[in-house]
Design a protein around this motif. Structure first.
Motif, short mmCIF file in Angstrom:
data_model
loop_
_atom_site.label_atom_id
_atom_site.label_comp_id
_atom_site.label_asym_id
_atom_site.label_seq_id
_atom_site.Cartn_x
_atom_site.Cartn_y
_atom_site.Cartn_z
N PRO A 138 -6.89 21.41 -18.03
CA PRO A 138 -7.85 22.46 -17.80
C PRO A 138 -9.19 22.32 -18.51
O PRO A 138 -9.42 21.58 -19.58
N TYR A 139 -10.43 22.61 -17.82
CA TYR A 139 -11.66 22.47 -18.42
C TYR A 139 -11.84 22.92 -19.70
O TYR A 139 -12.47 21.91 -20.48
N GLU A 140 -11.39 23.90 -20.32
CA GLU A 140 -11.70 24.14 -21.76
C GLU A 140 -11.08 23.27 -22.57
O GLU A 140 -11.57 23.34 -23.98
N HIS A 141 -10.10 22.42 -22.28
CA HIS A 141 -9.28 21.56 -23.23
C HIS A 141 -9.97 20.26 -22.88
O HIS A 141 -9.42 19.05 -23.78
N ARG A 142 -11.03 19.83 -21.97
CA ARG A 142 -11.69 18.60 -22.08
C ARG A 142 -13.29 18.83 -22.71
O ARG A 142 -13.72 19.91 -22.93
N GLY A 183 -16.58 19.24 -23.47
CA GLY A 183 -17.71 19.89 -23.05
C GLY A 183 -19.17 19.58 -23.36
O GLY A 183 -20.12 20.32 -23.09
N SER A 203 -19.80 20.28 -15.51
CA SER A 203 -19.23 21.64 -15.11
C SER A 203 -17.61 21.33 -14.75
O SER A 203 -17.11 20.31 -15.03
N ALA A 204 -17.30 22.50 -14.44
CA ALA A 204 -15.80 22.55 -14.14
C ALA A 204 -15.04 21.45 -13.25
O ALA A 204 -13.99 20.92 -13.26
N ASP A 261 -1.16 17.32 -19.42
CA ASP A 261 -1.55 18.61 -19.61
C ASP A 261 -0.88 19.35 -20.88
O ASP A 261 -1.32 19.95 -21.84
N THR A 294 -3.06 19.93 -24.42
CA THR A 294 -2.90 21.48 -24.90
C THR A 294 -2.08 21.75 -26.26
O THR A 294 -2.26 22.95 -26.92
N SER A 340 -5.89 25.83 -29.00
CA SER A 340 -7.12 26.37 -28.16
C SER A 340 -8.53 25.83 -28.68
O SER A 340 -9.51 25.94 -28.07
N GLN A 353 -10.55 19.79 -28.05
CA GLN A 353 -11.08 19.46 -26.66
C GLN A 353 -10.78 18.02 -26.74
O GLN A 353 -10.81 17.29 -27.81
#
Length: 303
Positions: free
Chosen positions: A63-67, A69, A74-75, A155, A159, A163, A166
């Protein structure tokens, strides 16, 4: 190269060589393998970008929120980082060599088989095509399972950090991790083929496999726990269970092959008796047919 192989086989059809000759033969085979892999690496260098896209896809599945940023990605974007100036060249060279070895695996696997076959009988040397096809298919199956495991398991691994974190993965470590996973899974799936080869060469009979079958399964799980780079139970089980199934199939093949070989050798021994062993002869002669045959204790008159 082909002429040299044919000349060697023609001049020494039984494959009998001294220890030094075996070492020279091994050296020649290794040189040929290195040339084959080098040519395959050139092809891997040319198709590096599509290969990199395939290798980084398990990370992009996270998921993008765990990569990471911080790079304003962008996603839809998914990029890996490298810090040292030579990392880009190093990782491209590593991917190219591994890809070249995989693409040319039927060729160098044939070289491995050709080094082993002088110790086999003539009818057993005909298994060359089956060996190359089976080894390639098993290695590809192992790599496919490793890629599926990475795609689903990475994943979960990333994860688990929570939360508030990243993953900013370095391209060198990440690609090395993926390549190691693919190689270990692919090589581990060659275990049944190795057992079959040793059985065909009369080194590993079924009787020995039967006695050590439980120990073999234990060693498979131990190997899976040590060899998997991620060291998580999911990856270890994903490697160990298929290996156990392939191991059992190899043991079954060895059982059938040894029984068929014993029957063939018994039939050959029955046909070729030693000089000091009497042949089985019917002590009673067959009755004569036609005129002049004996009836009871009297001879019948000729017409």
């Amino acid at each position: 190269m082909t002429r040299w192989l044919r000349r060697s086989a023609k001049g020494n059809p039984e494959g009998r060589m001294s220890v030094l000759d075996h070492l020279r033969e091994l050296r020649k085979r290794l040189i040929v393998v290195m040339i084959i892999v080098a040519l395959g690496a050139v092809v891997g260098w040319l198709v590096y970008n599509p290969l990199l896209t395939i290798l980084k896809q398990p990370y992009c599945n996270v998921p993008y929120e765990h990569r990471l940023g911080a790079l304003n990605q962008s996603a839809e974007q998914c990029k890996l980082l490298f810090r040292a100036p030579l990392d880009g060249f190093t990782i491209r060279l590593k991917v190219s060599v591994v890809a070249g070895a995989i693409l040319t695996s039927p060729l160098w696997l044939y070289q491995l088989w050709a080094f082993v076959t002088p110790g086999l009988r003539r009818n057993e040397r005909r298994w060359t095509v089956a060996f190359v096809a089976a080894s390639t298919a098993l290695f590809a199956a192992g790599m496919g399972l490793a890629y599926f495991t990475l795609y689903k398991g990475l994943d979960v691994l990333i994860t688990q950090a929570g939360s508030g974190t990243q993953a900013g993965l370095d391209v060198t470590y990440y690609i090395s991790f993926v390549i190691l996973m693919l190689t270990v899974f692919g090589a581990s799936f060659e275990l049944p083929l190795l057992i079959v080869m040793l059985n065909a060469a009369r080194v590993l009979p079924y009787s020995l496999l039967k006695r050590g079958q439980r120990i073999g399964i234990f060693l498979i799980f131990l190997f899976a726990g040590v060899a998997t780079p991620s060291t998580d139970p999911f990856t270890m089980t994903a490697m160990a269970v298929p290996m156990c199934l392939l191991f059992e199939l190899a043991v079954l093949w060895c059982f059938l092959h040894d029984r068929r070989r014993a029957r063939r050798e018994a039939a050959a021994e029955a046909e070729q008796l030693p000089d000091d062993v009497a042949s089985t002869v019917d002590p009673l002669p067959e009755r004569l047919s036609g005129p002049g045959r004996r009836q009871g204790s009297e001879w019948s008159e000729l017409p």
